[in-house]
Write an enzyme that holds these catalytic residues in place. Structure first.
Site, PDB file in Angstrom:
ATOM      1  N   CYS A   1      -0.790   4.709   2.001  1.00 21.17           N
ATOM      2  CA  CYS A   1       0.107   3.823   3.555  1.00 21.17           C
ATOM      3  C   CYS A   1       0.076   3.091   3.744  1.00 21.17           C
ATOM      4  CB  CYS A   1      -1.679   4.337   4.637  1.00 21.17           C
ATOM      5  SG  CYS A   1      -2.962   3.933   3.676  1.00 21.17           S
ATOM      6  N   SER A   2      -0.961   2.044   5.416  1.00 18.46           N
ATOM      7  CA  SER A   2      -0.287   0.651   5.506  1.00 18.46           C
ATOM      8  C   SER A   2      -1.538  -0.672   4.944  1.00 18.46           C
ATOM      9  CB  SER A   2      -0.069   0.357   6.932  1.00 18.46           C
ATOM     10  OG  SER A   2      -0.991   0.838   7.723  1.00 18.46           O
ATOM     11  N   CYS A   3      -2.832  -0.263   3.835  1.00 19.84           N
ATOM     12  CA  CYS A   3      -3.639  -1.353   3.820  1.00 19.84           C
ATOM     13  C   CYS A   3      -3.788  -2.120   3.766  1.00 19.84           C
ATOM     14  CB  CYS A   3      -4.099  -0.731   2.431  1.00 19.84           C
ATOM     15  SG  CYS A   3      -5.453   0.784   1.910  1.00 19.84           S
TER      16      CYS A   3
ATOM     17  N   CYS B   1       0.642  -1.701  -0.136  1.00 23.20           N
ATOM     18  CA  CYS B   1      -0.263   0.111  -0.189  1.00 23.20           C
ATOM     19  C   CYS B   1       1.038   1.735   0.000  1.00 23.20           C
ATOM     20  CB  CYS B   1      -0.859   0.128   1.543  1.00 23.20           C
ATOM     21  SG  CYS B   1      -1.902   1.346   1.285  1.00 23.20           S
TER      22      CYS B   1
END
Lengths: 101, 196
Positions: free
Chosen positions: B107-109, B104
């Site tokens: 962000c940090s999906c 991602c």
């Protein structure tokens, strides 16, 4: 493409379409990664729909819903001739970010 | 890895927001603790490993997994959902011709509701910025070297879908017990930086 056509009521792109990511830099939130803006790819999958994030960031649950598409980009289209010739990057993009080529 | 130095500042902001939300009756701290506990108990990378091992041995399940991973997860009792019911799970299968890896960049999906929290490196700016540009180089650093003729597909989860890699079964998988098969499907295999 008019804003009405982008409302999500009717998909304006489909799987197999060649698309370019529109170069948009709105003052608020935007969910198109900058490395794909202005780049060409092919729609490979329909993800479904979701609240359009640029709008949802401002108005929350009242934001309009819009189709999301997975677009495949060749590594060389994104990074130039030194990218791996067989590498691709698949990115999920809301329909407003896309235009057919 | 860059990015970690900001955690202290971020935590302080979260604490202030949480205190304000609690003071105004918007959230209940006990309810938050309960939810975190439930999440920690019910989700782990073993859920994903179970789905993969089932798919290795059951072609019909594999087909359902690749068609609708959320439903296939549900068949094994992994409900997903959690903080957003709009998040969809999608499984992508490695083949002799194609290797998949997930990131991602914004962000940090991560398929947190199915696999638990992501590893710290998944959230690092180094991984997020480099794996899209030089996936083979990053994979090699994880010890995964791919033949030149294999296509590497990077999946950048930036909207309402979360991705799970279905690795190929190792040679001689039939001789392994189910427990041994599960042990081979590590979290890193499900992200696509390792192979069983």
């Amino acid at each position: 493409m008019t804003e009405t056509e982008r409302s999500g009521a009717r998909p304006v792109v489909g799987v197999g379409d060649h698309v370019r990511v529109r170069v948009l830099n709105p003052p608020g939130h935007n969910r198109a990664p900058s490395y794909v803006r202005g780049r060409n790819g092919v729609v490979v999958r329909a993800v479904g729909d979701g609240r359009f994030p640029d709008e949802a960031a401002a108005v929350g649950a009242d934001a309009r819903r819009e189709a999301i598409w997975t677009v495949a980009f060749a590594g060389t289209e994104l990074w130039g001739p030194d990218a791996g010739p067989r590498d691709t990057v698949h990115v999920d993009l809301f329909e407003t970010y896309l235009e057919r080529t | 890895m860059s990015g970690h130095h900001r955690n202290g500042e971020l935590q302080a902001r979260v604490n202030v927001l949480l205190a304000l939300a609690e003071e105004r009756g918007i959230v209940d701290r006990e309810e938050i603790d309960r939810r975190i506990e439930t999440l920690g108990r019910s989700v782990s990378p073993v859920n994903g490993a179970r789905m993969v091992v089932r798919a290795w041995g059951d072609p019909a399940y594999r087909e359902r997994l690749l068609d609708d991973a959320g439903a296939a997860a549900g068949e094994l009792g992994f409900a997903g959902g959690g903080y957003s019911s709009e998040i969809r799970l999608h499984a992508v299968a490695n083949t002799p011709e194609v290797h998949n890896v997930v990131v991602c960049t914004l962000c940090s999906c991560y398929p947190l509701a199915w696999l638990g929290p992501p590893p710290a490196w998944y959230k690092s700016e180094a991984y997020r910025s480099r794996v899209v540009r030089d996936p083979r180089g990053v994979l090699a650093e994880f010890g995964t070297t791919l033949p030149d003729d294999v296509e590497v597909r990077v999946w950048d989860a930036s909207a309402e879908a979360r991705y799970l890699v279905v690795p190929m079964a190792p040679d001689g998988v039939d001789t392994l017990s189910e427990e041994d098969q599960l042990a081979r499907v590590t979290r890193d295999c499900l992200i696509g930086v390792a192979v069983p």
